[in-house]
Design an enzyme around this catalytic site. Structure first.
Site, short mmCIF file in Angstrom:
data_model
loop_
_atom_site.label_atom_id
_atom_site.label_comp_id
_atom_site.label_asym_id
_atom_site.label_seq_id
_atom_site.Cartn_x
_atom_site.Cartn_y
_atom_site.Cartn_z
N ILE A 158 -0.25 4.18 1.14
CA ILE A 158 -0.83 5.19 2.61
C ILE A 158 -1.97 4.66 3.35
O ILE A 158 -2.98 4.29 3.17
CB ILE A 158 -1.50 6.52 2.27
CG1 ILE A 158 -1.45 7.40 2.82
CG2 ILE A 158 -2.80 6.48 1.52
CD1 ILE A 158 -1.16 8.90 3.11
N LYS A 162 -0.42 7.63 8.35
CA LYS A 162 -0.98 9.05 9.07
C LYS A 162 -1.34 8.54 10.25
O LYS A 162 -2.75 8.39 10.36
CB LYS A 162 -1.90 10.10 8.40
CG LYS A 162 -1.08 10.38 7.07
CD LYS A 162 -2.58 11.18 6.59
CE LYS A 162 -2.22 12.01 5.36
NZ LYS A 162 -3.23 12.64 4.32
N ASP A 202 -4.36 5.32 5.54
CA ASP A 202 -4.68 6.75 6.33
C ASP A 202 -5.86 5.88 7.37
O ASP A 202 -6.03 6.03 8.33
CB ASP A 202 -5.75 7.19 5.31
CG ASP A 202 -6.07 8.76 5.74
OD1 ASP A 202 -5.62 9.11 6.84
OD2 ASP A 202 -6.94 9.32 4.42
N GLU A 257 0.74 -1.01 0.37
CA GLU A 257 0.32 0.38 -0.02
C GLU A 257 1.25 1.33 -0.24
O GLU A 257 1.99 1.13 0.84
CB GLU A 257 -1.02 -0.10 1.11
CG GLU A 257 -1.95 -0.20 1.27
CD GLU A 257 -2.85 0.30 0.30
OE1 GLU A 257 -2.73 1.58 -0.66
OE2 GLU A 257 -4.43 0.52 0.97
#
Ligand code: PRP
Length: 184
Positions: free
Chosen positions: A106, A136, A108, A104
């Site tokens: 990101i 994140k 999130d 992947e």
């Protein structure tokens, strides 16, 4: 190397090309060690964002492996992006008995990776691992195991190295912060 001529949508470089490439090499080394004895490594990239990370990572993976892709769509359930994830394009290779690594760009909210891990585990693989370039933490609602992590980043809209803004800026070789006025 200092980047000059940033695209007009971009405020600053967050992670330079050299930093990304160094980190990708470290992750590939870890994967090479961890899967040295496997005979059925399957690397699954999540389109579109993971295409560049997957391409750089897999070129440094010395363990024989196959590559496949999925495409997903996520529907907003409220004011945010998290919620219902749906498979638009599934993998084509069988997973039974294989060691699967999901790649992947990101992590999130975490809904996408959670959906993929659950979906793939139901297919009787030998194992399911995850390689995620960016995380994140401030945005994460669903916790997922990340076996190979590139970087933790602050909660800013980032583009480049696969990540987009309205499908633009994906092919920048670095990760950059988008100008807030682009989406405010
Ligand atoms: C992004 C990213 C992940 C997902 C992560 O995909 O590539 O797949 O969102 O978000 P989550 O952790 O909140 O579920 P996006 O929908 O932007 O599609 P794209 O990769 O095709 O740009």
């Amino acid at each position: 190397m200092q980047v000059t001529n940033l695209p007009k949508q971009v405020e600053s470089v967050l992670i330079a090309e050299e930093q990304i490439q160094k980190r990708v090499s470290v992750l590939a080394d870890e994967i090479n060690q961890d899967f040295a004895d496997t005979s059925g490594l399957l690397i699954v990239g999540v389109l579109k964002g993971a295409f560049m990370f997957l391409a750089d990572l897999t070129r440094q993976i010395r363990v024989p492996h196959a590559v496949d892709f999925v495409a997903l769509s996520s529907y907003a359930t409220g004011t945010d992006s998290g919620g219902v994830v749906r498979m638009i394009m599934d993998t084509r290779l069988p997973m039974t008995g294989r060691d699967v690594i999901i790649v992947e760009d990101i992590l999130d909210t975490g809904y996408t990776l959670d959906y993929l891990i659950r979906t793939f585990k139901a297919r009787q693989p030998n194992s399911v691992s995850t390689a995620v370039l960016l995380h994140k933490p401030e945005r994460t609602e669903v916790e997922n195991p990340v076996d190979y992590l590139g970087f933790s980043i602050p909660n800013a809209w980032v583009v480049g190295y696969g990540l987009d803004y309205n499908d633009m800026c994906r092919t920048l070789p670095y990760i950059a912060v988008l100008k807030p006025e682009m989406y405010q």
